[in-house]
Design an enzyme around this catalytic site. Structure first.
Site, PDB file in Angstrom:
ATOM      1  N   ASN A  62       0.853  -1.192   0.000  1.00 61.59           N
ATOM      2  CA  ASN A  62       0.000   0.000   0.000  1.00 61.59           C
ATOM      3  C   ASN A  62       0.890   1.243   0.000  1.00 61.59           C
ATOM      4  O   ASN A  62       1.581   1.524   0.979  1.00 61.59           O
ATOM      5  CB  ASN A  62      -0.905  -0.033   1.236  1.00 61.59           C
ATOM      6  N   LYS A  63       0.880   1.986  -1.110  1.00 60.50           N
ATOM      7  CA  LYS A  63       1.761   3.150  -1.260  1.00 60.50           C
ATOM      8  C   LYS A  63       1.524   4.200  -0.180  1.00 60.50           C
ATOM      9  O   LYS A  63       2.466   4.824   0.311  1.00 60.50           O
ATOM     10  CB  LYS A  63       1.577   3.768  -2.649  1.00 60.50           C
ATOM     11  N   LYS A  80       0.509   3.694   2.930  1.00 61.37           N
ATOM     12  CA  LYS A  80       1.103   3.227   4.188  1.00 61.37           C
ATOM     13  C   LYS A  80       2.628   3.314   4.137  1.00 61.37           C
ATOM     14  O   LYS A  80       3.268   3.692   5.119  1.00 61.37           O
ATOM     15  CB  LYS A  80       0.687   1.778   4.471  1.00 61.37           C
ATOM     16  N   ASP A 127      -1.972  -3.849  10.348  1.00 59.84           N
ATOM     17  CA  ASP A 127      -3.311  -4.049   9.826  1.00 59.84           C
ATOM     18  C   ASP A 127      -4.148  -2.986  10.504  1.00 59.84           C
ATOM     19  O   ASP A 127      -4.057  -2.794  11.719  1.00 59.84           O
ATOM     20  CB  ASP A 127      -3.861  -5.443  10.114  1.00 59.84           C
ATOM     21  N   TYR A 170     -10.280   6.147   4.094  1.00 62.12           N
ATOM     22  CA  TYR A 170     -11.486   6.829   4.570  1.00 62.12           C
ATOM     23  C   TYR A 170     -11.197   8.242   5.092  1.00 62.12           C
ATOM     24  O   TYR A 170     -12.087   8.892   5.636  1.00 62.12           O
ATOM     25  CB  TYR A 170     -12.162   5.992   5.660  1.00 62.12           C
ATOM     26  N   ARG A 176      -1.896   5.049  13.516  1.00 60.86           N
ATOM     27  CA  ARG A 176      -0.648   4.404  13.123  1.00 60.86           C
ATOM     28  C   ARG A 176       0.536   5.054  13.830  1.00 60.86           C
ATOM     29  O   ARG A 176       1.447   4.369  14.289  1.00 60.86           O
ATOM     30  CB  ARG A 176      -0.485   4.463  11.600  1.00 60.86           C
TER      31      ARG A 176
END
Length: 196
Positions: free
Chosen positions: A9-10, A12, A70, A154, A181
């Site tokens: 996932n770019k 992340k 996750d 989101y 995160r």
């Protein structure tokens, strides 16, 4: 320290690089190519561990730390949906836009324009074949439209507690300070300081 991220996932990857500017951070694909990791867990922790272990086992190098996260958004009004299915809420390989549209349609079906929501991030770290996990949360509410073009997922429909703007509108430094995160990563760094 070589940190290998168990994600493609770019959004992340960029977020982790910003959060860990003093470490050599790379995506697993640069070392071992693309592998398909099936997320079969029913919790964020289970899925984070599955991803981190799969990449660590493929790399087979005790000098690296594999980090996986996750994460997702949960809406208590909808029995905490989308939860672990956040990235694939509208189906396998769904776009952020499709996932947002599905959540908006759910809000519309319940005839609400906003409701409480929270983000969860579980970070799993694998080092020398040992697994460590930490969690971080961010609380706020979702709205029935997308506002702002910053961030991913989101973010354009989530307003954190204490703010009037969505994560899609807020400056990246503000988001970094509040993000689930970031909070999980602060705890992960404490774990890494002990184990490395």
């Amino acid at each position: 320290m070589k940190i290998v991220l168990a994600t493609s996932n770019k959004g992340k990857i960029e977020e982790f690089k910003k959060l860990m500017p003093n470490d050599d951070v790379c995506a697993f694909e640069t070392l071992i190519g693309k592998i398909d990791i099936e997320e079969t867990g029913t919790t964020f922790k289970e899925n984070a561990v599955i991803k981190a272990k799969a990449v660590y086992d493929k790399i087979a190098d005790e000098k690296v730390v594999v980090i996986s996260d996750d994460s997702g958004i949960s809406v208590p009004l909808f029995n905490n949906e989308p939860g672990v299915y956040s990235a694939r809420y509208a189906g396998k390989d769904a776009t952020d836009c499709a996932n947002n549209e599905k959540l908006i349609s759910k809000l519309n079906a319940h005839n609400v324009t906003t409701t409480k929501a929270f983000y969860t991030a579980c970070i799993a770290m694998v080092y020398k074949n040992e697994v460590y996990t930490v969690h971080g949360w961010m609380y706020g509410r979702v709205i029935d439209k997308c506002i702002g073009s910053k961030g991913f997922g989101y973010d354009p429909m989530f307003i954190p507690d204490g703010f009037e703007q969505t994560l899609g509108e807020l400056d990246s430094e503000v988001k970094k300070a509040l993000s689930h995160r970031s909070r999980a990563l602060k705890l992960a760094k404490k774990v890494l300081d002990v184990i490395l």
